[in-house]
Design an enzyme around this catalytic site. Structure first.
Site, PDB file in Angstrom:
ATOM      1  N   ASP A 198      -1.315  -9.451  59.119  1.00 13.86           N
ATOM      2  CA  ASP A 198      -1.278 -10.381  57.999  1.00 13.86           C
ATOM      3  C   ASP A 198      -2.525 -11.243  58.065  1.00 13.86           C
ATOM      4  O   ASP A 198      -3.212 -11.283  59.091  1.00 13.86           O
ATOM      5  CB  ASP A 198      -0.027 -11.271  58.050  1.00 13.86           C
ATOM      6  CG  ASP A 198       0.060 -12.196  56.837  1.00 13.86           C
ATOM      7  OD1 ASP A 198      -0.379 -11.789  55.738  1.00 13.86           O
ATOM      8  OD2 ASP A 198       0.543 -13.330  56.978  1.00 13.86           O
ATOM      9  N   SER A 199      -2.795 -11.942  56.976  1.00 11.32           N
ATOM     10  CA  SER A 199      -3.901 -12.900  56.982  1.00 11.32           C
ATOM     11  C   SER A 199      -3.573 -14.059  57.925  1.00 11.32           C
ATOM     12  O   SER A 199      -4.461 -14.685  58.461  1.00 11.32           O
ATOM     13  CB  SER A 199      -4.142 -13.425  55.576  1.00 11.32           C
ATOM     14  OG  SER A 199      -2.999 -14.124  55.121  1.00 11.32           O
ATOM     15  N   CYS A 235       1.320  -8.148  54.337  1.00 11.59           N
ATOM     16  CA  CYS A 235       0.565  -9.107  53.524  1.00 11.59           C
ATOM     17  C   CYS A 235       0.427  -8.478  52.147  1.00 11.59           C
ATOM     18  O   CYS A 235      -0.058  -7.344  52.020  1.00 11.59           O
ATOM     19  CB  CYS A 235      -0.808  -9.307  54.165  1.00 11.59           C
ATOM     20  SG  CYS A 235      -1.979 -10.206  53.130  1.00 11.59           S
ATOM     21  N   GLU A 267       0.557 -22.550  56.356  1.00 11.05           N
ATOM     22  CA  GLU A 267      -0.328 -22.413  57.526  1.00 11.05           C
ATOM     23  C   GLU A 267      -0.611 -23.765  58.185  1.00 11.05           C
ATOM     24  O   GLU A 267      -0.903 -23.841  59.371  1.00 11.05           O
ATOM     25  CB  GLU A 267      -1.648 -21.730  57.145  1.00 11.05           C
ATOM     26  CG  GLU A 267      -1.506 -20.238  56.840  1.00 11.05           C
ATOM     27  CD  GLU A 267      -1.283 -19.364  58.077  1.00 11.05           C
ATOM     28  OE1 GLU A 267      -1.651 -19.774  59.195  1.00 11.05           O
ATOM     29  OE2 GLU A 267      -0.702 -18.266  57.925  1.00 11.05           O
ATOM     30  N   CYS A 291       4.673 -12.786  48.547  1.00 10.57           N
ATOM     31  CA  CYS A 291       3.712 -13.153  49.590  1.00 10.57           C
ATOM     32  C   CYS A 291       4.554 -13.409  50.823  1.00 10.57           C
ATOM     33  O   CYS A 291       5.573 -14.114  50.740  1.00 10.57           O
ATOM     34  CB  CYS A 291       2.935 -14.402  49.200  1.00 10.57           C
ATOM     35  SG  CYS A 291       1.951 -15.096  50.556  1.00 10.57           S
ATOM     36  N   HIS A 295       4.200 -15.257  53.212  1.00 11.87           N
ATOM     37  CA  HIS A 295       4.318 -16.660  53.635  1.00 11.87           C
ATOM     38  C   HIS A 295       5.480 -17.371  52.937  1.00 11.87           C
ATOM     39  O   HIS A 295       6.001 -18.354  53.456  1.00 11.87           O
ATOM     40  CB  HIS A 295       3.039 -17.434  53.306  1.00 11.87           C
ATOM     41  CG  HIS A 295       1.901 -17.171  54.242  1.00 11.87           C
ATOM     42  ND1 HIS A 295       1.161 -16.016  54.206  1.00 11.87           N
ATOM     43  CD2 HIS A 295       1.368 -17.916  55.251  1.00 11.87           C
ATOM     44  CE1 HIS A 295       0.212 -16.068  55.136  1.00 11.87           C
ATOM     45  NE2 HIS A 295       0.319 -17.206  55.784  1.00 11.87           N
TER      46      HIS A 295
END
Lengths: 272, 272
Positions: free
Chosen positions: A10-11, A73, A152, A184, A186
């Site tokens: 993932d990012s 992701c 994040e 997403c 996240h």
């Protein structure tokens, strides 16, 4: 051979929503995860660049001898899935098809919302995937560029997070959606706020969690599941950013305080 | 090529619970179905024989140019899946893995019930599939040999059906299961009675409906989905029993009165 780990990229820490579900549904499968915090967020980057980064991470994990590669992701899935399926020597799966399929299965009124990063929304990948299966569906898409940074920065439980979510979700008022894809990985960390904002009647689809069902199917289909009733290899986590910071957010989300996290300098990632 | 139909087989009309979900989730994919009413039920037959019958049906549909073969019958899946995956030239999927995976995903207390035919229960296929993923799970299995005949005789909404269901479900009292797999594709027709008997807190897993999610994934994974937004071929139904009788029950269940049903004599089915 089947005791090899499953690789996830993932990012950032978003992909851990996929890992968390994998730890639950597939407790005997070892995890090998890399988060590219040093170059996060991927959402606003050109697709070409996201594809290059994803390939680097894919090659990095392939060199660690994984048996399957999960692009955990959405932005990277829309930019790189087809390409990596052709170039990596192992099965590769992304998060967009599983999320789309789950939404098609869940919707009753054929009105489906999608929230994702700018890159994913711009790619139209969800809308294309959903409409290719059934043109009766109507898709309402919204980019939420503020969501990844707030996760994040570990502020996803704060009042500010709630306010940002409320403002974004106002878009869906009057659309009559009965299903909303968290497009997403996240976003599941913001799930309580999102559910509150859209109301209890809207079914939230966690594209990451759905992806684990697909991972499980492909393990069965290709006879790749670990056959012993324990992990043969320890779980490993890599981050191009700070290992300590990763440990903090990831440990919190996965409810583990002994994560094995290693820092990987971006400069060491190159393409073969 | 991708406009070819997807093939489905069952011992009778039970497989139509899979087809019904496929018509809903995959409206552009043509259906080619065969029910083996002349030799029903499969449940009490030796596995070897079920495998032979399944292979005949698989070859019959493969000759109709299908692109994927779905064993929409639990008994046949437990007896023939691995064999047909090796011998048929197209992807073959069964209903047991999808049902097991869905149950593992759904359970919170790791106590899972399975109801199925004698053949399926005897094969232990569900228990094996579930425990191989997580030994924490406890599986309670029950053969329900009276269920298929009551569905095939079109009495599944009667008082007698309710009584039979109530008597069988008494087995689960005190087991504290939170998830129950309908491990036979005929059983979803009895779903209202089953849910009433086990109570609203037990999540019923329709292994057939779950299988459609797997079909959809493999269509995407192998690039086999029909790309046009309509069926290129009409749906076709075959039965080794009476076409009229099939039309009656199937038309009722699928809510269609114009089913294209053809009788296929058992004698015409032979192995290549």
């Amino acid at each position: 051979m089947t005791s090899q780990a499953i690789g996830y990229m993932d990012s950032g820490v978003g992909g851990l929503t996929v890992v968390k579900e994998a730890l639950r549904q597939l407790p005997y499968e070892s995890v090998c995860f890399i988060g590219d915090q040093a170059r996060l967020p991927y959402g606003p980057r050109p697709a070409e660049q996201v594809r290059e980064f994803s390939e680097q991470l894919g090659q990095f994990l392939t060199a660690k001898n994984i048996k399957m590669f999960v692009i955990a992701c959405n932005t990277a899935t829309s930019a790189a899935l087809e390409y990596l399926q052709k170039t990596l020597p192992i099965p590769v799966i992304g998060v967009i098809s599983p999320g789309s399929r789950a939404a098609i299965k869940a919707t009753k009124n054929h009105r489906i919302g999608v929230i994702a990063t700018e890159g994913t929304i711009k790619s139209n990948a969800y809308e294309k995937a959903i409409l290719s299966k059934d043109l009766q569906n109507k898709v309402f898409s919204l980019a939420c560029p503020k969501f990844v940074p707030i996760v994040e920065s570990n502020e996803y439980k704060t009042k500010i997070a709630k306010q940002i979510v409320d403002e974004s979700m106002a878009y869906f008022k009057g659309t009559d959606i009965d299903t909303l894809i968290l497009g997403c990985t996240h976003y599941p960390l913001l799930k309580p706020f999102i559910q509150e904002a859209v109301g209890p009647d809207v079914k939230l689809i966690d594209s990451g969690a759905e992806t684990v069902s697909s991972v499980s199917l492909l393990l069965d289909y290709f006879n790749l599941a670990n056959e012993s009733s324990h992990k043969e290899l320890p779980d490993r986590y890599f981050s191009t950013g700070s290992a300590d910071r990763f440990k903090l957010i990831a440990g919190n989300w996965l409810e583990m305080d002994d994560l094995n996290v290693t820092h990987v300098p971006v400069e060491s990632l190159s393409l073969k």
